[in-house]
Design a protein around this motif. Structure first.
Motif, PDB file in Angstrom:
ATOM      1  N   UNK A 129      -3.227   9.410 -11.803  1.00 18.25           N
ATOM      2  CA  UNK A 129      -2.022   8.620 -12.036  1.00 18.25           C
ATOM      3  C   UNK A 129      -0.802   9.259 -11.389  1.00 18.25           C
ATOM      4  N   UNK A 130      -0.719  10.586 -11.429  1.00 18.46           N
ATOM      5  CA  UNK A 130       0.419  11.278 -10.818  1.00 18.46           C
ATOM      6  C   UNK A 130       0.495  11.060  -9.315  1.00 18.46           C
ATOM      7  N   UNK A 131      -0.639  11.190  -8.644  1.00 23.08           N
ATOM      8  CA  UNK A 131      -0.671  10.987  -7.192  1.00 23.08           C
ATOM      9  C   UNK A 131      -0.378   9.518  -6.850  1.00 23.08           C
ATOM     10  N   UNK A 132      -0.934   8.596  -7.622  1.00 22.09           N
ATOM     11  CA  UNK A 132      -0.662   7.174  -7.383  1.00 22.09           C
ATOM     12  C   UNK A 132       0.830   6.881  -7.557  1.00 22.09           C
ATOM     13  N   UNK A 133       1.430   7.449  -8.606  1.00 20.13           N
ATOM     14  CA  UNK A 133       2.852   7.230  -8.825  1.00 20.13           C
ATOM     15  C   UNK A 133       3.683   7.811  -7.679  1.00 20.13           C
ATOM     16  N   UNK A 134       3.342   9.014  -7.228  1.00 18.26           N
ATOM     17  CA  UNK A 134       4.084   9.622  -6.123  1.00 18.26           C
ATOM     18  C   UNK A 134       4.004   8.779  -4.849  1.00 18.26           C
TER      19      UNK A 134
END
Length: 142
Positions: A129-134
Motif C-alpha cells: 500500500x505504501x509503494x502504491x500510494x507513493x
C-alpha cells in the motif's frame, strides 16, 4: 478507462502504454498489498490461529476508516482537480494520521504475537500500500 479518456489530468494515451508508468506501479504494488491482506484474513479465519482481540480490531478499523478511506477520497479529488496542490495539506494530515495508526497497530499488537508467516502478510499489505500510494502521489504532484 474509456469513461475518463477525455480527462487531461489522467494523461491517457491512444497507444500502448495507455496509462503513465505510475498506474502500473499502483497496480502491481496494490496487487501485492491485496494478496497480503487476503492471506492475513484467511490466516485468522483458521480456528487454530490466534483470534484478533477487540482492541486490535478497533485500531485496524480506525486506521482504515479514518485514514485509508479519507486518503483515497482526497487523492481522487486531487487527481481530478485542475489545481491538485490545494489538496496537499489535507492529504499530508491524513497521511500522518494513517502512518501513526498503522504503526500503533504494528508495534503494540503485532510485534508481540505474530510469527514469521503473519508478519510476511503484514509487510506485503503495509509496504504494498505504501509503494502504491507513493506512485499515485508522484503521478498527481510531479
Amino acid at each position: 478507462m474509456l469513461a475518463f479518456r477525455g480527462n487531461d489530468h489522467l494523461r491517457i494515451a491512444n497507444h500502448l502504454p495507455y496509462l503513465p508508468w505510475q498506474f502500473l506501479v499502483v497496480s502491481v504494488a496494490g496487487g501485492i498489498a491485496t494478496v497480503g491482506g487476503v492471506l492475513d484474513w484467511r490466516y485468522h479465519r483458521n480456528p487454530l490461529n490466534l483470534k484478533i482481540p477487540k482492541k486490535e480490531r478497533d485500531a485496524e478499523a480506525a486506521a482504515l476508516g479514518l485514514g485509508g478511506v479519507p486518503m483515497f477520497a482526497l487523492m481522487w479529488l486531487a487527481m481530478m482537480h485542475p489545481r491538485p496542490t490545494m489538496w496537499l495539506i489535507p492529504i499530508l494530515v491524513v497521511l500522518i494520521y494513517t502512518v501513526v495508526a498503522i504503526s500503533y497497530d504494528e508495534f503494540v499488537f503485532h510485534i508481540k504475537r505474530c510469527g514469521k508467516l503473519e508478519n510476511t502478510y503484514h509487510r506485503m499489505l503495509v509496504f504494498g500500500n505504501g509503494v502504491a500510494w507513493l506512485a499515485w502521489f508522484h503521478f498527481i504532484f510531479c
